[in-house]
Design an enzyme around this catalytic site. Structure first.
Site, PDB file in Angstrom:
ATOM      1  N   GLU A 270      -9.147  -1.297   6.123  1.00  0.00           N
ATOM      2  CA  GLU A 270      -8.102  -1.512   6.534  1.00  0.00           C
ATOM      3  C   GLU A 270      -8.540  -0.964   8.216  1.00  0.00           C
ATOM      4  O   GLU A 270      -7.614  -1.679   8.669  1.00  0.00           O
ATOM      5  CB  GLU A 270      -7.766  -0.508   6.107  1.00  0.00           C
TER       6      GLU A 270
ATOM      7  N   GLN B  17       0.559  -0.932  -0.095  1.00  0.00           N
ATOM      8  CA  GLN B  17      -0.361   0.312  -0.104  1.00  0.00           C
ATOM      9  C   GLN B  17       0.942   1.346   0.119  1.00  0.00           C
ATOM     10  O   GLN B  17       1.768   1.602   1.043  1.00  0.00           O
ATOM     11  CB  GLN B  17      -0.971  -0.418   0.966  1.00  0.00           C
ATOM     12  N   GLY B  18       0.787   2.305  -1.046  1.00  0.00           N
ATOM     13  CA  GLY B  18       1.521   3.490  -1.058  1.00  0.00           C
ATOM     14  C   GLY B  18       0.608   4.198  -0.832  1.00  0.00           C
ATOM     15  O   GLY B  18       0.335   4.997  -2.281  1.00  0.00           O
TER      16      GLY B  18
ATOM     17  N   SER C  54       1.110   6.481   2.449  1.00  0.00           N
ATOM     18  CA  SER C  54       1.662   7.471   3.210  1.00  0.00           C
ATOM     19  C   SER C  54       2.966   7.930   2.483  1.00  0.00           C
ATOM     20  O   SER C  54       3.309   7.785   1.874  1.00  0.00           O
ATOM     21  CB  SER C  54       2.297   6.906   4.431  1.00  0.00           C
TER      22      SER C  54
ATOM     23  N   SER D 194      -3.526   7.296  12.636  1.00  0.00           N
ATOM     24  CA  SER D 194      -3.232   7.532  14.325  1.00  0.00           C
ATOM     25  C   SER D 194      -4.415   7.789  15.143  1.00  0.00           C
ATOM     26  O   SER D 194      -5.425   7.998  14.649  1.00  0.00           O
ATOM     27  CB  SER D 194      -2.350   9.063  14.565  1.00  0.00           C
ATOM     28  N   ASN D 195      -4.822   6.671  16.674  1.00  0.00           N
ATOM     29  CA  ASN D 195      -5.839   7.518  17.386  1.00  0.00           C
ATOM     30  C   ASN D 195      -5.954   8.061  17.513  1.00  0.00           C
ATOM     31  O   ASN D 195      -7.196   8.827  17.452  1.00  0.00           O
ATOM     32  CB  ASN D 195      -5.177   6.158  18.697  1.00  0.00           C
TER      33      ASN D 195
END
Ligand SMILES: Cc1cc2nc3c(=O)[nH]c(=O)nc-3n(C[C@H](O)[C@H](O)[C@H](O)COP(=O)(O)OP(=O)(O)OC[C@H]3O[C@@H](n4cnc5c(N)ncnc54)[C@H](O)[C@@H]3O)c2cc1C
Length: 386
Positions: free
Chosen positions: A243, A125-126, A128, A370-371
């Site tokens: 995801e 998976q690209g 980020s 992120s959370n």
């Protein structure tokens, strides 16, 4: 902490359990938890699942999946984890597969879906980039249309298993003159294309899962565009729901907690410690609540109901719980978690990889969004309803 199943579902569970008992790979040096670390072991495992028709376990029959109900999928995943089976790489089966089913052309479905289902091609998976993680829409990797190709230049980072993958699905910028979300497209790129360079990133758990991927004048045929030009953001949002739901990791957490409870029960000093008993009980209660929430989300998805906050809730609680279980493991294991202990019998067998697991799981509150960012997403959704 058992869920009630119908007799048919119990029979299915017995079948899956027996198959797992006979087929889960065993290797003393490669314990089966978390993210796969061993390429050969993982490929052999996925081929075995594919031969049985179970690799693409969440796919409908129309695309060569087993066409299981939500409950069957849940049973399959739970039994795999309980038996210590390595997790299935999510990039092809969980992420790209459903995207191609919804947005792909017939030619793309015919070309790529069977190879994912049959474990013939692996994906990464690209998304980020160095300046585009939480603010993903700021991504800069460019894809310029030249005749019947795109020419791609830029860099991705934190690309899990890029060094194992045959293909990468990427978010790329195809138009810099429109609002940033509208200028993004979803492109599938062959990892053997000239102009791709992969540089490893070693992480604190001591492994090589992650990479930087550089693109210099990489030529990609236009038929590798999924959906329309500029539709990449819509496709990415669809993919990220799958995801995040997967990151909950209920099955893996149940296995880890189950192993920890067994070790504690077998050791009178640990078993009679009220602080340990309370801690394990709290973790069990939280895991049960997460499991029911996960089942509710799977059920909503199966009935085609709109999904809102749930994937973010699962991602946050699931990753917090994975970290909490791995912290409990380290603290309860104490000196037995020292990774250089060579005696792998008894409780040391359980604790041997606790430090590695703990260090890897630091990342679970970061990957998949992120959370903190999940909390922002939830707040926006909730405020929009009021
Ligand atoms: C083990 C691992 C595997 C990964 N695998 C992949 C992969 O295969 N493919 C891929 O594309 N990416 C992958 N990622 C990348 C992952 O999606 C990003 O790391 C994540 O989205 C965070 O982006 P960032 O690292 O740029 O951090 P940043 O966005 O720079 O964030 C830094 C910190 O600031 C906080 N923050 C940022 N913005 C806000 C805000 N608006 N409000 C509150 N807090 C904020 C974040 O929560 C975080 O704590 C992986 C990451 C890890 C750690």
């Amino acid at each position: 902490m058992n869920i009630d199943f119908t007799p048919d579902e119990e029979a299915f569970r017995a079948e899956v359990r027996e198959w797992m008992r006979q087929n889960v790979p065993r290797s003393p040096e490669a314990p089966n938890f978390g993210i796969p670390n061993d390429y050969e072991l993982n490929r052999a495992w996925e081929r075995k699942l594919a031969d049985k028709g179970w690799l693409a376990y969440s796919w409908p029959k129309a695309y060569g999946g087993p066409g299981w109900t939500v409950t069957q999928r849940y049973i399959f995943d739970a039994e795999r984890a309980l038996a210590g089976g390595p997790p299935i790489s999510p990039f092809g089966v969980i992420m790209l597969g459903p995207v191609l089913m919804k947005f792909g052309s017939q030619a793309q479905k015919d070309r790529y879906l069977p190879a994912i289902r049959d474990a013939k091609e692996a994906w990464c998976q690209g998304f980020s980039e160095p300046q585009a993680g939480s603010d993903l829409a700021a991504l800069k990797t460019r894809a310029e249309r030249r005749g019947d190709r795109y020419v791609v230049n830029g860099q991705k980072i934190w690309t899990t298993h890029a060094h194992w993958a045959d293909f990468i699905f990427c978010l790329v910028r195809t138009d810099a003159d429109v609002p940033k979300q509208q200028g993004i497209s979803f492109l599938m790129i062959d990892m053997r294309s000239p102009g791709i360079e992969i540089r490893p990133i070693r992480t604190i758990d001591g492994h090589h899962h992650l990479n930087e991927v550089f693109f210099t004048d990489v030529e990609v045929p236009i038929e590798n565009l999924v959906g329309q030009e500029g539709q990449g953001w819509t496709i990415a949002k669809y993919l990220l729901v799958n995801e995040r739901t997967g990151i909950a990791g209920v099955a893996e957490s149940k296995r880890q907690l189950g192993m920890l409870r067994k070790v504690v029960a077998a050791d009178p000093a640990r078993a009679s410690d009220p602080a340990i008993a309370r801690r394990l009980a709290e973790l069990r209660v939280q895991l049960l609540a997460l499991e029911y929430t996960h089942l509710r989300v799977l059920d909503l998805a199966a009935r085609g109901s709109p999904i809102g906050l749930e994937p973010s809730v699962l991602k946050i609680k699931g990753s917090e719980l994975q970290q909490a279980i791995s912290e409990a493991e380290l603290e309860i294991g104490g000196l037995e978690c020292l990774p250089w202990l060579t005696d792998v019998s008894g409780s040391i067998r359980t604790f041997k990889w606790a430090a590695e697991r703990y260090n890897f799981l630091r990342a679970s509150s970061i990957f998949g969004g992120s959370n903190e960012v999940q909390k922002n997403i939830m707040a926006k959704l909730l405020l929009a309803q009021h």
